[in-house]
Write a protein that holds these residues in place. Structure first.
Motif, PDB file in Angstrom:
ATOM      1  N   THR A  53       0.847  -1.186   0.000  1.00 38.15           N
ATOM      2  CA  THR A  53       0.000   0.000   0.000  1.00 38.15           C
ATOM      3  C   THR A  53       0.883   1.236   0.000  1.00 38.15           C
ATOM      4  O   THR A  53       2.043   1.195   0.407  1.00 38.15           O
ATOM      5  CB  THR A  53      -0.944   0.030   1.226  1.00 38.15           C
ATOM      6  N   GLY A  54       0.303   2.321  -0.473  1.00 38.42           N
ATOM      7  CA  GLY A  54       1.040   3.579  -0.523  1.00 38.42           C
ATOM      8  C   GLY A  54       1.548   3.922  -1.909  1.00 38.42           C
ATOM      9  O   GLY A  54       2.037   5.027  -2.121  1.00 38.42           O
ATOM     10  N   MET A  55       1.423   3.005  -2.854  1.00 38.83           N
ATOM     11  CA  MET A  55       1.831   3.315  -4.231  1.00 38.83           C
ATOM     12  C   MET A  55       0.723   4.147  -4.876  1.00 38.83           C
ATOM     13  O   MET A  55      -0.447   3.787  -4.798  1.00 38.83           O
ATOM     14  CB  MET A  55       2.004   2.042  -5.071  1.00 38.83           C
ATOM     15  N   SER A  56       1.113   5.244  -5.531  1.00 38.78           N
ATOM     16  CA  SER A  56       0.106   6.071  -6.167  1.00 38.78           C
ATOM     17  C   SER A  56       0.396   6.349  -7.641  1.00 38.78           C
ATOM     18  O   SER A  56      -0.449   6.911  -8.330  1.00 38.78           O
ATOM     19  CB  SER A  56      -0.023   7.400  -5.420  1.00 38.78           C
ATOM     20  N   CYS A  57       1.578   5.933  -8.110  1.00 41.34           N
ATOM     21  CA  CYS A  57       1.915   6.213  -9.509  1.00 41.34           C
ATOM     22  C   CYS A  57       2.906   5.181 -10.038  1.00 41.34           C
ATOM     23  O   CYS A  57       3.417   4.347  -9.296  1.00 41.34           O
ATOM     24  CB  CYS A  57       2.498   7.618  -9.645  1.00 41.34           C
ATOM     25  N   VAL A  58       3.184   5.287 -11.316  1.00 41.77           N
ATOM     26  CA  VAL A  58       4.114   4.366 -11.965  1.00 41.77           C
ATOM     27  C   VAL A  58       5.521   4.541 -11.402  1.00 41.77           C
ATOM     28  O   VAL A  58       6.268   3.575 -11.271  1.00 41.77           O
ATOM     29  CB  VAL A  58       4.100   4.587 -13.499  1.00 41.77           C
ATOM     30  N   SER A  59       5.863   5.741 -11.026  1.00 44.61           N
ATOM     31  CA  SER A  59       7.175   5.996 -10.456  1.00 44.61           C
ATOM     32  C   SER A  59       7.348   5.266  -9.120  1.00 44.61           C
ATOM     33  O   SER A  59       8.424   4.746  -8.821  1.00 44.61           O
ATOM     34  CB  SER A  59       7.376   7.501 -10.258  1.00 44.61           C
ATOM     35  N   CYS A  60       6.283   5.215  -8.327  1.00 44.50           N
ATOM     36  CA  CYS A  60       6.325   4.470  -7.063  1.00 44.50           C
ATOM     37  C   CYS A  60       6.614   2.998  -7.338  1.00 44.50           C
ATOM     38  O   CYS A  60       7.471   2.388  -6.693  1.00 44.50           O
ATOM     39  CB  CYS A  60       4.989   4.581  -6.323  1.00 44.50           C
ATOM     40  N   ALA A  61       5.876   2.435  -8.282  1.00 43.15           N
ATOM     41  CA  ALA A  61       6.054   1.020  -8.629  1.00 43.15           C
ATOM     42  C   ALA A  61       7.464   0.761  -9.139  1.00 43.15           C
ATOM     43  O   ALA A  61       8.098  -0.245  -8.792  1.00 43.15           O
ATOM     44  CB  ALA A  61       5.017   0.599  -9.665  1.00 43.15           C
ATOM     45  N   ALA A  62       7.990   1.676  -9.957  1.00 40.48           N
ATOM     46  CA  ALA A  62       9.344   1.507 -10.501  1.00 40.48           C
ATOM     47  C   ALA A  62      10.400   1.585  -9.402  1.00 40.48           C
ATOM     48  O   ALA A  62      11.380   0.834  -9.422  1.00 40.48           O
ATOM     49  CB  ALA A  62       9.616   2.565 -11.569  1.00 40.48           C
ATOM     50  N   THR A  63      10.192   2.462  -8.439  1.00 42.84           N
ATOM     51  CA  THR A  63      11.134   2.589  -7.325  1.00 42.84           C
ATOM     52  C   THR A  63      11.169   1.307  -6.497  1.00 42.84           C
ATOM     53  O   THR A  63      12.241   0.809  -6.134  1.00 42.84           O
ATOM     54  CB  THR A  63      10.751   3.788  -6.434  1.00 42.84           C
ATOM     55  N   ILE A  64       9.996   0.777  -6.212  1.00 41.90           N
ATOM     56  CA  ILE A  64       9.921  -0.472  -5.447  1.00 41.90           C
ATOM     57  C   ILE A  64      10.584  -1.601  -6.220  1.00 41.90           C
ATOM     58  O   ILE A  64      11.387  -2.364  -5.669  1.00 41.90           O
ATOM     59  CB  ILE A  64       8.454  -0.819  -5.115  1.00 41.90           C
ATOM     60  N   ALA A 106      11.186   0.508   4.153  1.00 40.06           N
ATOM     61  CA  ALA A 106      12.197   1.561   4.299  1.00 40.06           C
ATOM     62  C   ALA A 106      12.011   2.667   3.263  1.00 40.06           C
ATOM     63  O   ALA A 106      12.443   3.806   3.488  1.00 40.06           O
ATOM     64  CB  ALA A 106      13.596   0.961   4.191  1.00 40.06           C
ATOM     65  N   LEU A 107      11.353   2.355   2.168  1.00 37.25           N
ATOM     66  CA  LEU A 107      11.081   3.363   1.140  1.00 37.25           C
ATOM     67  C   LEU A 107       9.885   4.249   1.508  1.00 37.25           C
ATOM     68  O   LEU A 107       9.617   5.243   0.853  1.00 37.25           O
ATOM     69  CB  LEU A 107      10.805   2.683  -0.207  1.00 37.25           C
ATOM     70  N   GLY A 108       9.146   3.850   2.540  1.00 35.23           N
ATOM     71  CA  GLY A 108       7.987   4.634   2.941  1.00 35.23           C
ATOM     72  C   GLY A 108       6.655   4.016   2.535  1.00 35.23           C
ATOM     73  O   GLY A 108       5.599   4.588   2.786  1.00 35.23           O
ATOM     74  N   TYR A 109       6.696   2.857   1.925  1.00 38.35           N
ATOM     75  CA  TYR A 109       5.469   2.126   1.565  1.00 38.35           C
ATOM     76  C   TYR A 109       5.191   1.090   2.642  1.00 38.35           C
ATOM     77  O   TYR A 109       6.033   0.840   3.504  1.00 38.35           O
ATOM     78  CB  TYR A 109       5.632   1.454   0.191  1.00 38.35           C
ATOM     79  N   GLN A 110       4.025   0.479   2.597  1.00 36.77           N
ATOM     80  CA  GLN A 110       3.692  -0.538   3.580  1.00 36.77           C
ATOM     81  C   GLN A 110       3.533  -1.884   2.876  1.00 36.77           C
ATOM     82  O   GLN A 110       2.543  -2.083   2.151  1.00 36.77           O
ATOM     83  CB  GLN A 110       2.389  -0.185   4.322  1.00 36.77           C
TER      84      GLN A 110
END
Length: 118
Positions: A53-64, A106-110
């Motif tokens: 949870t906490g992903m809101s965009c494609v950039s979030c997914a790419a970072t993870i 650690a990236l700020g997502y859950q």
């Protein structure tokens, strides 16, 4: 001249036969190596699906994806923004699911509890 001509043809024929044999042996070794490596890749990996949870965009997914992919022992990562999950294949001898979850957190997502993929 006939004798001399026959002598020069004989080594060329042997060379051609030898080169053909080497080509066949290389093809067999390559085929066996490919079959062995793909079988061992499948045997080593365990795949889990982790809710994120906490992903809101494609950039979030790419970072993870990039972060988890860089963990030693992880061989494949697929992150689905729509499903809010990641599918991770890893070597259990080298990394644990807890380590993967900790990296995402650690990236700020859950990251939730990993469930073994079917």
């Amino acid at each position: 001249m006939t004798i001399r001509s026959a002598k020069t043809r004989l080594p060329r024929a042997r060379l051609a036969s030898l080169l053909s044999l080497v080509a066949v042996l290389l093809a067999v070794v390559f085929a066996v190596g490919m079959a062995t490596s793909s079988a061992s890749d499948k045997a080593v990996g365990t795949t889990v699906v982790v809710p994120v949870t906490g992903m809101s965009c494609v950039s979030c997914a790419a970072t993870i994806k990039q972060t988890v992919k860089n963990i030693d022992g992880v061989s494949n990562v697929e992150v689905s923004l729509a499903a809010r999950t990641m599918r991770v294949t890893y070597a259990p001898a080298r990394v644990s699911p807890d380590r993967i979850v900790a990296a995402v957190n650690a990236l700020g997502y859950q990251a939730g509890t990993p469930v073994e993929a079917k």
